[in-house]
Design an enzyme around this catalytic site. Structure first.
Site, short mmCIF file in Angstrom:
data_model
loop_
_atom_site.label_atom_id
_atom_site.label_comp_id
_atom_site.label_asym_id
_atom_site.label_seq_id
_atom_site.Cartn_x
_atom_site.Cartn_y
_atom_site.Cartn_z
N HIS A 33 -16.31 10.17 -51.17
CA HIS A 33 -14.95 9.75 -51.58
C HIS A 33 -15.01 8.73 -52.72
O HIS A 33 -14.58 7.59 -52.58
CB HIS A 33 -14.18 9.18 -50.38
N ARG A 67 -7.72 15.54 -50.53
CA ARG A 67 -7.89 15.11 -49.14
C ARG A 67 -8.57 16.24 -48.38
O ARG A 67 -8.20 17.42 -48.54
CB ARG A 67 -6.54 14.81 -48.48
N GLU A 95 -13.47 11.72 -42.40
CA GLU A 95 -14.32 10.72 -43.07
C GLU A 95 -14.55 9.50 -42.18
O GLU A 95 -13.61 9.09 -41.49
CB GLU A 95 -13.66 10.28 -44.38
C1 8YV Z 1 -8.62 5.59 -53.17
C2 8YV Z 1 -7.58 7.89 -52.97
O1 8YV Z 1 -9.84 5.05 -53.44
O2 8YV Z 1 -5.82 6.67 -53.95
C3 8YV Z 1 -6.15 7.60 -53.26
O3 8YV Z 1 -5.31 8.37 -52.76
O4 8YV Z 1 -7.88 8.86 -52.42
C4 8YV Z 1 -8.73 7.05 -53.34
O5 8YV Z 1 -9.16 7.43 -54.61
C5 8YV Z 1 -8.22 5.19 -51.79
O6 8YV Z 1 -7.08 5.82 -51.36
C6 8YV Z 1 -8.00 3.71 -51.70
O7 8YV Z 1 -7.18 3.38 -50.61
#
Ligand code: 8YV
Length: 329
Positions: free
Chosen positions: A291, A244, A273
């Site tokens: 992402h 993150r 983002e």
């Molecule tokens: C996802 C992500 O695509 O799962 C996670 O925590 O960061 C991502 O890879 C995204 O969160 C989908 O909601």
């Protein structure tokens, strides 16, 4: 009277067709076929109507949004592993169950992390851009030199599933594994990975050649890599982040990259983002991805399957397998 077995499930974003089709078969599913992200009013409306809400990382489910939850809403079955977009405490106060989709995007995210490490170290994007710009003058012994991975030290910040999957891959490239984690991992895991544990993140940052951020975003990890810590990194070290954006002070990192105090960065996630710090866009030693860490069709289908399993288990009266307990975070 809500239909317990076929709950009204509101899905905030477009999911793979196969998942949406199954949801239509199993639930009274309201899909978002044109994939427009919901604004706050739409999200509140969905909270008021749904029995199950399926949000993603792009939906900020804060206390104000949660206050709009209607009497039928019982479950927030998030599509994704990270749950930092949901105010878990406020959800618990509303007696809502929250689930996520852990485990199924581990390999994809670790692959992306390794890809970024390679891309930055071997200047893949710079080289590719040069060819497309028609500026390649031909081979030369000193042209576009990057750095060899073999023999370098990788410092992993956060040794959960993804951190370990990265460590396994990195060992195949001849990197030695160092890590910092809230808790030291089991001895067998340390032995398998020949991993060196650093209780002090500061110490690890000062001694490793590649730093990879693989911890979740929690109150404790917000700006964990702040300006002071980033300055501890070696001048020729690189940093990658597939976790993150908020774990790193993005502005401080951009400044240090520009000043040559950090040699390069590979970033799949950002603090605000989809906005990216404009300074990062100007730096040739930075590889930027939108992402995409878990963006494989297989991964997204597995995530959708998990969402369905969590909803089914919950509506059948069981504790769903991926229930999120907020004290964990
Ligand atoms: C996802 C992500 O695509 O799962 C996670 O925590 O960061 C991502 O890879 C995204 O969160 C989908 O909601």
């Amino acid at each position: 009277m809500p239909d317990i077995k076929r709950p009204l499930v509101i899905v905030t974003r477009k999911l793979p067709d196969v998942i949406e089709t199954r949801m239509m078969e199993l639930f009274r599913a309201r899909l978002n076929l044109d994939d427009q992200a919901m604004d706050r009013a739409a999200l509140k409306q969905a909270m008021a109507e749904a029995e199950v809400l399926v949000p993603t990382v792009t939906d900020r489910i804060d206390a104000d949004i949660l206050s709009a939850a209607g009497p039928n809403l019982k479950l927030i079955a998030s599509f994704g592993t990270g749950v930092d977009h949901i105010d878990l405490r406020a959800a618990r106060e509303k007696r809502l169950t929250v689930t996520n989709t852990p485990g199924v995007l581990t390999d994809d995210t670790a692959d992306m992390t390794m890809a970024l490490i390679l891309a930055v170290s071997r200047r893949l994007v710079e080289g590719e851009r040069l060819i497309r710009d028609g500026e390649w003058q031909g081979w030369s012994p000193t042209f576009m030199l990057g750095h060899r991975l073999k023999g370098k030290r990788l410092g992993i910040v956060g040794m959960g599933r993804i951190g370990r999957a990265l460590a396994r891959r990195a060992r195949g490239f001849g990197l030695s594994i160092h890590y910092h984690n809230r808790r030291r991992v089991r001895e067998e895991v340390e032995q398998e990975l020949e991993a060196t544990y650093w209780d002090s993140l500061d110490q690890m940052l000062a001694r490793t050649d590649i730093v990879s951020v693989n911890c979740p975003r929690t109150p404790a990890t917000y700006h964990l890599l702040n300006a002071r810590r980033l300055k501890l990194m070696k001048r020729d070290a690189i940093i990658v982040n597939t976790s993150r954006g908020e774990v790193i002070d993005e502005k401080a990192m951009a400044d240090l990259l520009r000043q040559g105090e950090i040699a390069g960065a590979g970033l799949d996630v950002f603090e605000n983002e989809p906005a990216v710090n404009p300074r990062l866009l100007k730096l040739p030693n930075v590889v930027l991805m939108p992402h995409m860490g878990s963006a494989t069709i297989e991964g997204r289908i597995d995530m959708g399957e998990k969402v369905i399993i969590n909803i089914r288990a919950f509506t059948d009266g069981h504790v769903p397998p991926d229930r999120v307990i907020d004290t964990e975070f």
